[in-house]
Design a protein around this motif. Sequence first.
Motif: not given
Length: 688
Positions: A85-94, A139-143
């Motif tokens: 979740a922390t890794t995903l949060a590194a990117v500002p959302g859409k 995508s979560p897959y990339e993370a």
Amino acid sequence: MSLLTADNLCLAFGPRTILQGAGFMVAAGERVGVIGPNGSGKSTLFRIIAGRQPLDDGRLHFARGLSLGYLPQDILEFGDGPLLATTLAAVPGKSDLEDRLRQAEDELHDCEDHDRQMELAQRIADLHLHLDRFEQEFSPYEAERILMGLGFRERDFARPLTEFSGGWKMRAALAGLLFKKPDVLLLDEPTNHLDVPSVEWLDEFLRQFKNAMLLISHDREFLDRQIRRVLSFEVEGLRSYSGDYDEYRRLREAELEVRRAARRNQDAEVRQAEHFIRRFRANASKARQVQSRKKMLEKIDVIAVDHERATMDFRFPPTAHVGKLPVAVHEITQRFGDLQLYDGLSAAVVRGERIALIGRNGAGKTTLLRIMSGELPPTAGRVEYGANVELRYYAQHHSEGLRRERSILDEVWGVNPAMTRTDVRTICGSFLFRGDEVDKPIGVLSGGELARVSLARILVKPGNLLLMDEPTNHLDLFSAEALAEALTSYDGTLVFVSHNKAFINRLATKIWDLENGQLEEFPGNLEEYLHHLKLVQRRPEPRTPAAPDTVKRPAPLANLLPETPAPKAGPRPAAPTVDDAKDDNKARFEERKRLNRERGRIERQLDDAQRQAAAYETKVAGREAEKATLERALSDPEAYADSAKYSRLLRAYQEVQDEIEALTARWTEFQEKTERLQAQLEKLPAPT
Ligand SMILES: Nc1ncnc2c1ncn2[C@@H]1O[C@H](COP(=O)(O)OP(=O)(O)OP(=O)(O)O)[C@@H](O)[C@H]1O
Ligand SMILES: [Mg+2]
């Protein structure tokens, strides 16, 4: 288009100047290596760019809307959320991307400046592309792919960051940055926290990464593969060189040669002036000249040639006697969840040995060291210490235990309060903290400086068993060499983990290769061990399908083996033939004729070689004269002021230098050929 422009950056910490009027630009997609010795200011420069370090003067300009990603050398505060979740949060959302798009469109609507319009149009196109690709790229897959590349396992994804060790937290931070794909990526020694497979993965990932990157790394090979430009902290200030690290080395070496020549001239001038002053000091008629020379000496701006390579210089005192086996592990098993590192591993360290513990990362080298140090109780089995052991452990993340607000002196002294202040200061001095520097708080120190503090803490109470985990991390080349030098004189017992081949070769008296939970012991250094593996591999396979008597090597180590050419099949010697010439006289005549022809051929070749050698000698002399002229031009301060002219001259100088080398090589070749032919002539029988 420049993403980042630095203009006249100035910064000093007390008496220590870090930047003095430095300027540079970073264009989109550029790959810049930032280099310089420990403590020269590399990390500080990154902090400035990241807005975490105010400047004394000068400014930075960023392209509008620029996104920056910064991996500091040491991170002290991390979040506490779950890893993925922390890794995903590194990117500002859409929605953030859509906001940025709207902003750019509004600005374009009101904008009149043509260049800016172009910039905005490009930005809008990029943002559209981003939005289109958002799902795919972020995508979560990339993370997950990035996290796995950096060595995490799937079951780690939901674990909170607080459960990870310092090194793994750094990896998590790096994963977030890579996932974010910023326009400019600042990476400060990213490989220090990684093992070999992860370094390889990062290397490949970064090569696919198309945005700009500034990279600090003491790992020359890694650096060289990533960069196309160098920003370097030199003794005369921050300099920029185009090309990779090798190219930088060539150019800088040429520059240094010029600086050395200029310095020699300056030294000669100074000596002459001093001599004049000494000689005519008491001579009234020369008073004016003496005075003017004194003034000249006062004003002289000494040409610094290179960084003063003050190197750490310390010796371990003799240590107390210890039992024959200072430490041994018996039948140890180590499990972390369902990961099993060893099952019933036993090994003993013999007094006086210096053991290098090597092997793929994740094999459990650090864990074994921690178990031997008593820091981590094994899941099963036991650790036994010899009589009279005093153990010291230099952990991979040694600086974690240091208190940021305390001074260097206090942190070193705290380890052994029985020492006098003077003795502690002397030890700090040998780790290059001199005078007031010992009062610096730990919190401001550079990576190399922190490592030196941790080493000084060991030296004030060295013990007779030293366990060290990656001791050369963060150290520049010179400090790493000084450490190896000091450790060779250590009379205690040493077990160390290192990726640094030169360091292992210098120190190790024995190799422990940890693989699949097994330790293979080899008496000798790394090179000898690799050679041994090579021999083992070359040993012919048994003809009958018996159990192999050779050790099977895992792929990563096998890759370290130097290439061996397949043995060449030599021509079979021809069967001797018997000369059964019938006519002796005719044979002698033919032989004489053959010898004369042979002599003529050699003489012609000799003549040619001599002529060629002479021609090359003349050419070398011509280029030497050119080189001297360029040297004079380059040491002129005016040339230095005009940077375009200076680099032109420098390149010309480098070219002449290369030509001289090539011509000299040719000259030597013909010179050698001449000698060879002369020797052949002498061997021939005298002409008849
Ligand atoms: N806030 C500060 N106050 C005083 N000195 C500081 C401060 N920040 C950094 N320094 C000093 O500035 C110098 C440069 O530090 P920096 O961390 O930039 O070095 P570095 O080139 O990254 O070295 P390393 O290779 O060891 O990481 C060091 O001597 C450091 O102690
Ligand atoms: Mg640094």
